[in-house]
Enzyme design. Structure first.
Site, PDB file in Angstrom:
ATOM      1  N   LYS A 267      49.020  55.317  63.394  1.00 58.42           N
ATOM      2  CA  LYS A 267      48.015  55.958  64.142  1.00 58.42           C
ATOM      3  C   LYS A 267      47.681  57.524  63.560  1.00 58.42           C
ATOM      4  CE  LYS A 267      47.966  53.218  68.181  1.00 58.42           C
ATOM      5  NZ  LYS A 267      46.558  52.581  68.177  1.00 58.42           N
ATOM      6  N   ARG A 341      48.686  41.609  70.079  1.00 66.54           N
ATOM      7  CA  ARG A 341      48.282  40.357  70.168  1.00 66.54           C
ATOM      8  C   ARG A 341      49.472  39.621  69.739  1.00 66.54           C
ATOM      9  NH1 ARG A 341      43.515  41.536  66.049  1.00 66.54           N
ATOM     10  NH2 ARG A 341      43.639  43.439  67.327  1.00 66.54           N
TER      11      ARG A 341
END
Length: 495
Positions: A267, A341
């Site tokens: 990130k 996920r």
């Protein structure tokens, strides 16, 4: 913070030995307007002189008022007494009092209030007075310890509302506490210890699994995310057994990424500190179980928390790697920052063993959901219309709202892979939907809902901090289920 409710007239409440008194005042009430009671006369005079205009949050802040025992008196307008107006009024009153050291506060509604409004007032006050203290060298914990609500009339529904608000506040503050802690004070092992502490008593069970047990279960997707961290993963299984074992449980699955660097798909540095909030789904499950321990509803609930960090170590999973999930499906990991996920899909497969009546996963899953819905409503996805409708109704009733999003099969096209059964990302378009479509592949054997709370779980900027959402929504949903089960049960067996 302890809450109680009393049936009292304002003329007696002003004689109580309180640190402060807040009076919630309605805009239109003929009886109050004509009353010669001292506070009513004061409000009437202030209104006539233009000093009190009855807009939500307008207030009179008084000190050492004649005839009032407490030194600090705040009269605040709730306008028409709608939930949003009451919330505004309570927040305004607390701003007027926050510099005062208050241990015992009185809140008097100068009108007949519904159970819903009492709940709103209590939770708004708790939210406004909450303060995080865990990592300060000289912490200043909340001084407010006791709140006494009073109204001209009190019925059984109002008393239940205050009991519910007490439990909800406890749960929300557990969720806030663990979400607000920095990652080195909220590791997977620390979350597991918190779960054990909450899941005490005859109705609770808590099991914590580590890498060895998770490997044995075949949770290859979960293990892949954990590979880059020196902090060992924890798979936390909490159980609340409030009903006979024959009753199928509701399973709550909370994403527990205790810090998310993005892994190899790193990130950007700005605001990366906020990735400590990537375990807000897990924190909400802890909060719900805290509230269940106080309310003790006749329902069975399972909480699953796959907890790990997502770090860019030399051992970390790489873009393009293929892993095998617990379900046996293979996954091509095209982006290691789509890790939530991956831990959730294995937890969803694990949930099958409980033969659940419904499974709800809660996750700060996608920035795309923030773009779609902002910080107002959580994103709701479901493969079951009845489940989705009940969750949405629970959101409206609790004020912790959500909005149902589509799951058309066409959205799954982007998840196709040449090298595995499915890819973990599908491009920028409809990112929240394609993430949900990925999870749906692992939730075909039970009614399932997914709550994307990326926009609602925390605030940025000057007010940075966890909101405690969606504890209120989940708790409301569970109580609806408990009530429905009770109504189907013979009267002699109802709890």
């Amino acid at each position: 913070m302890n809450l109680e409710i009393q049936k009292r007239a304002l003329t007696t409440v002003i004689r109580d030995d309180l640190d402060a008194l807040v009076v919630l005042w309605p805009a239109q009430d003929a009886e109050l307007t004509q009353s010669k009671e001292p506070i009513a006369a004061l409000v009437k005079s202030a209104t006539l002189h233009g000093d009190f205009d009855h807009k939500p949050g307008a207030l009179l802040s008084l000190y050492a008022q004649a005839g009032v025992k407490t030194r600090h008196l705040v009269i605040v307008s709730v306008a028409d007494g709608m939930p949003a107006q009451v919330r505004t009024a309570v927040n305004a009153a607390w701003v007027a009092l926050k510099s005062v050291k208050i241990k015992r506060l009185g809140v008097h509604a100068a009108f007949d209030v519904s159970a819903k409004i009492l709940q709103v007032a209590a939770t708004a006050l708790a939210d406004a007075s909450y303060s995080y203290t865990h990592t300060f060298s000289q912490p200043k914990p909340r001084a407010l310890k006791w709140v006494t609500f009073s109204t001209p009339t009190v019925n059984a529904e109002q008393r239940r509302a205050v009991v519910y608000a007490q439990a909800l506040v406890s749960g929300v503050e557990v969720a806030k506490e663990w979400a607000n802690r920095p990652a080195n004070h909220a590791t997977p092992s620390m979350l597991a210890d918190a779960a054990k502490s909450i899941a005490k008593g005859g109705s609770f069970k808590c099991e914590v699994m580590g890498p060895k047990e998770v490997t044995k279960l075949g949770m290859g997707a979960f293990l892949a995310v954990a590979r880059g961290s020196v902090e060992p993963l924890r798979f936390i299984v909490m159980r609340y057994n409030g009903a006979p074992s024959s009753q199928a449980p509701v399973v709550l699955v909370g994403k527990g990424i205790t810090f998310d660097t993005g892994g190899i798909s790193m990130k950007p540095a700005p605001e990366m500190d906020e990735m400590k909030f990537d375990m807000c789904g897990a924190a909400s499950v802890l909060g719900v179980f805290k509230a269940l321990g106080e309310l003790k509803p006749a329902l069975n609930v399972v909480g699953l928390i796959p907890a790990t960090e997502n770090m860019p170590d030399a051992a970390a999973v790489k873009p393009g790697d293929v892993v095998t999930s617990m379900s046996g499906q293979t996954i091509e990991i095209l982006n290691t920052d789509a890790e939530g996920r991956l831990v959730l899909c294995d937890a969803l497969t694990y949930a099958e063993r409980f033969k659940p009546q419904a499974v709800i996963d809660i996750a700060t899953l996608t920035g795309a959901c923030v773009i779609a819905l902002g910080g107002v409503r959580s994103g709701l996805f479901s493969n079951d219309d009845a489940l989705a409708q009940t969750i949405q109704l629970a959101g409206e009733a609790s004020g912790d709202t959500c909005w149902r999003m589509p799951l058309d099969e066409d959205y799954a096209e982007g998840l196709k892979s040449r090298f595995a059964d499915v890819a973990n990302v599908a491009g920028r378009q409809a990112g929240a939907v394609t993430a949900a479509k990925f999870l749906q592949r692992f939730a075909s054997r039970f009614p399932w809902a997914h709550l994307d709370i990326a926009g609602t779980a925390w605030r940025s900027g000057a007010a940075k901090g966890a909101t405690g959402r969606p504890v209120a929504l989940l708790l409301q949903y569970l109580l609806i289920q408990a009530e429905q089960k009770s109504l189907k049960m013979p009267a002699s067996r109802r709890v």
